[in-house]
Design a protein around this motif. Structure first.
Motif, short mmCIF file in Angstrom:
data_model
loop_
_atom_site.label_atom_id
_atom_site.label_comp_id
_atom_site.label_asym_id
_atom_site.label_seq_id
_atom_site.Cartn_x
_atom_site.Cartn_y
_atom_site.Cartn_z
N THR A 121 -38.38 6.04 12.66
CA THR A 121 -37.79 4.77 13.11
C THR A 121 -38.53 4.25 14.33
O THR A 121 -38.97 5.02 15.18
CB THR A 121 -36.30 4.95 13.45
N SER B 266 -29.21 7.35 7.24
CA SER B 266 -30.53 7.02 6.77
C SER B 266 -30.85 7.76 5.50
O SER B 266 -31.92 7.62 4.94
CB SER B 266 -31.57 7.36 7.84
N SER C 213 -38.22 2.89 9.36
CA SER C 213 -37.00 2.11 9.61
C SER C 213 -37.21 1.27 10.87
O SER C 213 -37.63 1.80 11.91
CB SER C 213 -35.81 3.05 9.81
N THR D 20 -31.02 -0.80 10.40
CA THR D 20 -32.39 -0.28 10.34
C THR D 20 -32.96 -0.45 8.93
O THR D 20 -33.07 0.53 8.18
CB THR D 20 -32.44 1.20 10.76
#
Length: 501
Positions: free
Chosen positions: A415, A166, A363, A374
């Motif tokens: 997320t 990420s 995300s 994501t």
């Protein structure tokens, strides 16, 4: 063939770069010196053998973190003419199947890497191009050595972690993919025979004694149901090897009982894709390096569902809000109220810091045919519900089609993973997406009877409820802080008009 630029199109646009960044000065080529280009995508030079002038096309880097790729279907054959923008070959990365477009006129003289080649390192030769009118017959004997040879592919872990991370690679942080600690590779080797030592225990008979077998042979015997004590070892000192297990045939008296098993394996080995390997590495890293703890809450969404219905009815088809759109917005509001959750653990220049973000980039977990992705909705705290809904639909579609750009799935500060569309799932827990420090898992909506008092006496009312479970990294977020965040999230969801302010 004019000096031009290479366009890399993963069924999405990549910014073209000046030709000068790809090609070395001609003077260096005439003297046999070939400096490495800034981006390994294409190299022009003359081989030591008597080949006509040509261009060697190399495996391109389709993202900042790509280190190798698989060769898909060649769209052109040797002898075919290439026009600018023509797709030369499909290349599979750990994220998608991408089109490799060539931006020069010419003719494909030789394919050096056939369809199906795996793990071709970035910069390794894959084809040869020549100008129109050039005789390609001499290139039938052209080899990889004539193209300068190929380098060994890099270690899988670093490239795969970077692709799924990420956080983009090489940000200077020790938590970026390029600086994460790498576990030492484990090589399987057969244990060397050793002289046994006395344990002081009772002597065992030959029937009681454990057969001498390699760990691999034991595992294979267990998998195939082979009685290992009946196998005669051919290895050193009578050791049972993998080959002994594979060659084992039961006695004739046991043939009827094992006829089905002897017909072949009752399973299928499916090779793991690059995407699946990346997911496995990232989840393993997350569970090892992020001490997870979980906070769950039951939320009433009756008011939220009524507000959603009212907004969709008045939208006149301009938008269609989902429950997840509201929850994404609620995550951003909770992160602004409890900013410690909107943070990550970093090691920069030997100093450990907790980076707290000023914007909330959420995300959104999306299931695709090749695995979980994501894509990121950025700056959610400043977006309206209709804008969030539009971005989620667009990103989700392009994620399933394999058309996301790296910057659209690398990054994010928090997320959300929603499995509420599956009515069988009441609740679940999710694994943190490093280097983020939090993720929210959302279950399905259930109608729950709530006792109520009316003028006619006691009764019940039906309330729509969902169970959410937040996973937090205890290095960054203490338990009390995680509790504060889930309280703020619950308050926003149960009073959805706050999202309209």
């Amino acid at each position: 063939m004019s000096a031009a630029v290479l366009k890399l199109a993963p069924r999405a646009c990549f910014k073209a770069m000046p030709a000068a960044s790809f090609f070395p000065p001609p003077s260096t080529l005439r003297h046999g010196y070939f400096p490495l280009p800034t981006i390994s995508a294409i190299a022009r030079y003359y081989a030591s053998k008597s080949f006509p002038p040509h261009t060697v096309v190399t495996m391109p880097a389709l993202s900042p973190t790509m280190t190798s790729g698989n060769i898909g279907t060649w769209q052109k054959s040797a002898g075919d003419t290439i026009a600018p923008g023509d797709v030369l070959v499909e290349i599979e990365t750990d994220k998608a199947q991408m089109d490799f477009e060539f931006q020069e006129d010419g003719v494909l003289a030789k394919i050096l890497k056939e369809s199906g080649e795996k793990d071709v390192a970035v910069g390794n030769p894959i084809a040869v191009m020549v100008e129109e009118g050039t005789d390609i017959a001499p290139f039938e004997s052209f080899t990889l050595d004539d193209a300068g040879g190929e380098k060994a592919p890099p270690a899988k872990e670093s490239g795969e972690e970077a692709a799924e991370s990420s956080e983009p690679a090489d940000t200077g942080s020790k938590t970026s993919p390029s600086t994460l600690p790498k576990s030492a590779p484990q090589e399987e080797s057969a244990p060397q025979p050793q002289e046994s030592e006395s344990t002081g225990g009772r002597l065992q008979t030959s029937l009681e004694r454990e057969p001498l077998a390699s760990p691999l042979a034991k595992a294979l015997a267990l998998e195939r149901g082979v009685p290992i004590k009946q196998v005669k070892g051919t290895g050193p000192g009578g050791r049972i090897t993998k080959q002994d297990i594979e060659k084992y045939k039961p006695a004739s008296s046991a043939a009827p009982a094992t006829a089905t098993a002897g017909a072949g394996p009752t399973y299928e080995d499916i090779p793991a894709s690059s995407m699946r390997k990346t997911i496995a590495n990232r989840l393993h890293q997350s569970m090892n390096q992020s001490p997870h703890y979980f906070v769950a809450a039951t939320l009433s969404v009756s008011k939220l569902l009524k507000l959603r219905q009212a907004l969709n009815t008045s939208a006149d088809g301009k938008y269609k809000l989902s429950v997840n759109d509201f929850l994404i917005k609620a995550c951003a509001i909770a992160c602004k109220k409890v900013p410690a959750v909107n943070s990550s653990w970093r090691e920069i220049d030997g100093q450990v810091v907790i980076r707290q973000y000023k914007t909330v980039d959420v995300s959104v977990a999306v299931a695709t045919p090749i695995g979980l992705m994501t894509p990121i909705v950025k700056g959610v705290e400043a977006l309206g519900l209709s804008s969030i809904s539009g971005q989620v639909k667009d990103l989700g579609k392009r994620a399933r089609d394999g058309k996301l750009k790296p910057e659209e799935y690398q990054g994010g500060t928090f997320t959300i993973s929603n499995m509420g569309m599956n009515p069988a799932i009441d609740r679940f827990t999710a694994v943190i997406n490093p280097p983020q420090a939090g993720i929210l898992a959302v279950g399905t909506t259930k109608k729950v009877a709530i006792p109520s008092s009316t003028e006619d006496g006691n009764g019940v009312e039906w309330d729509d409820q969902i169970v959410v479970t937040a996973s937090f990294d205890h290095k960054v977020i203490d338990g009390a802080v995680g509790g504060d965040w889930i309280r703020e999230f619950k308050n926003v969801v149960e009073n959805p008009l706050e999202m309209m302010l």
